[in-house]
Design an enzyme around this catalytic site. Sequence first.
Site, mmCIF file in Angstrom:
data_model
loop_
_atom_site.group_PDB
_atom_site.id
_atom_site.type_symbol
_atom_site.label_atom_id
_atom_site.label_comp_id
_atom_site.label_asym_id
_atom_site.label_seq_id
_atom_site.Cartn_x
_atom_site.Cartn_y
_atom_site.Cartn_z
ATOM 1 N N GLU A 1 0.837 -1.201 0.000
ATOM 2 C CA GLU A 1 0.000 0.000 0.000
ATOM 3 C C GLU A 1 0.868 1.246 0.000
ATOM 4 O O GLU A 1 1.989 1.220 0.510
ATOM 5 C CB GLU A 1 -0.854 0.019 1.291
ATOM 6 C CG GLU A 1 -2.328 -0.244 1.070
ATOM 7 C CD GLU A 1 -3.103 0.913 0.450
ATOM 8 O OE1 GLU A 1 -2.560 1.666 -0.374
ATOM 9 O OE2 GLU A 1 -4.285 1.035 0.794
ATOM 10 N N ASP A 2 0.333 2.322 -0.539
ATOM 11 C CA ASP A 2 1.067 3.586 -0.479
ATOM 12 C C ASP A 2 1.060 4.161 0.934
ATOM 13 O O ASP A 2 2.098 4.482 1.493
ATOM 14 C CB ASP A 2 0.491 4.595 -1.500
ATOM 15 C CG ASP A 2 -1.028 4.795 -1.396
ATOM 16 O OD1 ASP A 2 -1.680 4.150 -0.549
ATOM 17 O OD2 ASP A 2 -1.567 5.599 -2.181
ATOM 18 N N PHE B 1 -1.318 16.022 4.581
ATOM 19 C CA PHE B 1 -1.769 15.358 3.358
ATOM 20 C C PHE B 1 -0.560 15.261 2.439
ATOM 21 O O PHE B 1 0.019 16.261 2.038
ATOM 22 C CB PHE B 1 -2.911 16.118 2.679
ATOM 23 C CG PHE B 1 -3.481 15.326 1.542
ATOM 24 C CD1 PHE B 1 -4.416 14.329 1.772
ATOM 25 C CD2 PHE B 1 -3.031 15.535 0.245
ATOM 26 C CE1 PHE B 1 -4.903 13.550 0.720
ATOM 27 C CE2 PHE B 1 -3.516 14.766 -0.811
ATOM 28 C CZ PHE B 1 -4.448 13.772 -0.564
ATOM 29 N N ARG C 1 1.813 12.299 -8.663
ATOM 30 C CA ARG C 1 2.274 10.927 -8.449
ATOM 31 C C ARG C 1 3.712 10.714 -8.915
ATOM 32 O O ARG C 1 4.417 9.866 -8.397
ATOM 33 C CB ARG C 1 1.375 9.930 -9.199
ATOM 34 C CG ARG C 1 -0.046 9.816 -8.668
ATOM 35 C CD ARG C 1 -0.692 8.547 -9.207
ATOM 36 N NE ARG C 1 -2.144 8.518 -9.103
ATOM 37 C CZ ARG C 1 -2.814 8.097 -8.032
ATOM 38 N NH1 ARG C 1 -2.175 7.695 -6.965
ATOM 39 N NH2 ARG C 1 -4.137 8.085 -8.034
HETATM 40 P P1 5GP Z 1 -7.544 4.401 4.738
HETATM 41 O O1 5GP Z 1 -8.581 3.407 4.400
HETATM 42 O O2 5GP Z 1 -6.340 3.837 5.483
HETATM 43 O O3 5GP Z 1 -8.084 5.599 5.429
HETATM 44 O O4 5GP Z 1 -7.121 4.980 3.364
HETATM 45 C C1 5GP Z 1 -5.947 4.809 2.769
HETATM 46 C C2 5GP Z 1 -6.019 5.486 1.415
HETATM 47 O O5 5GP Z 1 -6.410 6.875 1.536
HETATM 48 C C3 5GP Z 1 -4.637 5.489 0.822
HETATM 49 O O6 5GP Z 1 -4.409 4.312 0.081
HETATM 50 C C4 5GP Z 1 -4.680 6.736 -0.026
HETATM 51 O O7 5GP Z 1 -5.235 6.444 -1.271
HETATM 52 C C5 5GP Z 1 -5.594 7.694 0.722
HETATM 53 N N1 5GP Z 1 -4.824 8.615 1.585
HETATM 54 C C6 5GP Z 1 -4.812 8.656 2.935
HETATM 55 N N2 5GP Z 1 -3.981 9.612 3.391
HETATM 56 C C7 5GP Z 1 -3.434 10.182 2.291
HETATM 57 C C8 5GP Z 1 -2.467 11.229 2.096
HETATM 58 O O8 5GP Z 1 -1.900 11.847 3.011
HETATM 59 N N3 5GP Z 1 -2.161 11.545 0.800
HETATM 60 C C9 5GP Z 1 -2.721 10.897 -0.266
HETATM 61 N N4 5GP Z 1 -2.339 11.289 -1.469
HETATM 62 N N5 5GP Z 1 -3.635 9.895 -0.117
HETATM 63 C C10 5GP Z 1 -3.977 9.557 1.145
HETATM 64 MG MG MG Z 2 -4.468 3.848 -1.860
#
Ligand code: 5GP
Ligand code: MG
Length: 172
Positions: free
Chosen positions: A96-97, A149, A162
């Site tokens: 995961e990113d 963010f 990206r």
């Molecule tokens: P979760 O389900 O853990 O809340 O969501 C994770 C997803 O939210 C990540 O895979 C990403 O796509 C998005 N996300 C959460 N925080 C960030 C952030 O700081 N920057 C970006 N670009 N995406 C984020």
């Molecule tokens: Mg994601």
Amino acid sequence: MTERELVISKEEIHSRVGQLGKIISKDYQGKKLVIVGVLNGAFVFLADLVRSISIPHQIDFVRVASYGESDKSSGVIRVSKDVELDMTDVDVLLVEDIVDTGTTLHWLQQHFLEKQAASVRVCAFIDKHERRVKKVSVDYKGFVVDIGFLVGYGLDYAEQYRHLQEVYSLQV
Ligand code: 5GP
Ligand code: MG
């Protein structure tokens, strides 16, 4: 141009990703490793990570859609593109990113356990604690970041940024 601040340099990323690759190669020695990238954000991290892994493995991708407020996971998740390899009895490493609330990964872990994977672990480029809701164990993490963010190195804002080689915090 939107204001942005450097959070992680490309040198730091390069060195950390190399370390993770070595650790994963050691931990999964003799296992049936399948790396599953979570699209779209993980594609850059995954591309570098797999090239630092020295043991045989397969690669596949999954894509999920989450509904609700645009900047937050709602908890309602659906697979919009599933993996194509058979996950039965394989050792899945989800890549995961960023883990934010944890909702997506928590859901994905269940999804792969239901597919009868032998094990499901998580490798996240960034572990962000600020808004964690679901308890998920991030087995391998690149960096821990508390707030902000983030964009760059695969992470987007409205599908932009990206391609950046570093990670920045964006004032949105
Ligand atoms: P979760 O389900 O853990 O809340 O969501 C994770 C997803 O939210 C990540 O895979 C990403 O796509 C998005 N996300 C959460 N925080 C960030 C952030 O700081 N920057 C970006 N670009 N995406 C984020
Ligand atoms: Mg994601």
